[in-house]
Design a protein around this motif. Structure first.
Motif: not given
Length: 196
Positions: A161-172
């Protein structure tokens, strides 16, 4: 878990249907003598147009910025990513492993495929956790990993299993962690290299 506003979806679906009907009605009717049967026949045309629109929306249009966040809560992560995995496998002394990721996403579905020099992984299930109040934007997925035959003595087939975090709408950028059925964990860091 993503909290969808069903009232917003309802208003969007009914609003578009009503607007479509009004446009067809005004374009085909002589307002001085309205033909009731003709007006009723526009209902099936309206339904057909709206079905086509929502099918196109689910496949492609949901990615447009205009729909975020009032209608679409999740960002478009589809495309190619590259980065590294740092694992605690074999005592945790491993150097960063180069990784390529391919994400295929529609409005209703997301699939993650991961490739390294030694193995391939395919997601079995995935879900977003979008909680704006807590400032959490995450993608959680489970996967099945198949190492190449030549390395299976040291690296067995396994689930993880993996958990990925990101921010905003245009994720880079994506970062996170993973854990597996062979009792290993690790860090994940990825950068987008190509949009889908």
């Amino acid at each position: 878990m993503v909290t969808h506003n069903l009232r917003t979806y309802g208003f969007a679906i009914l609003g578009l249907a009503f607007a479509t009907y009004i446009v067809i009605f005004l374009a085909t009717q002589d307002l001085s003598s309205i033909d009731l049967w003709k007006a009723l026949s526009h209902v099936s045309t309206t339904i057909s147009i709206n079905i086509v629109f929502w099918l196109v929306f689910i496949k492609w249009l949901w990615k447009l910025r205009i729909f975020y966040p009032w209608l679409v809560q999740v960002p478009d992560l589809s495309g190619n990513w590259e980065g590294t995995v740092i694992s605690n496998w074999e005592g945790g002394d491993s150097s960063p492993i180069p990784v390529n990721i391919s994400i295929h996403q529609t409005f209703l579905n997301i699939q993650v495929a991961v490739k390294t020099n030694e193995s391939r992984s395919f997601s079995l299930g995935a879900a977003f956790n979008i909680d704006k109040d807590r400032g959490q934007q995450q993608l959680f997925y489970t996967y099945f990993n198949t190492p190449k035959p030549g390395v299976r003595e040291k690296s067995q087939i396994h689930y993880g299993s993996a958990l990925l975090t990101f921010e905003g709408h245009r994720v880079q950028e994506l970062e996170g962690e993973y854990w597996t059925s062979r009792q290993t964990t690790g860090e994940l860091n990825f950068r987008r290299i190509k949009n889908a």
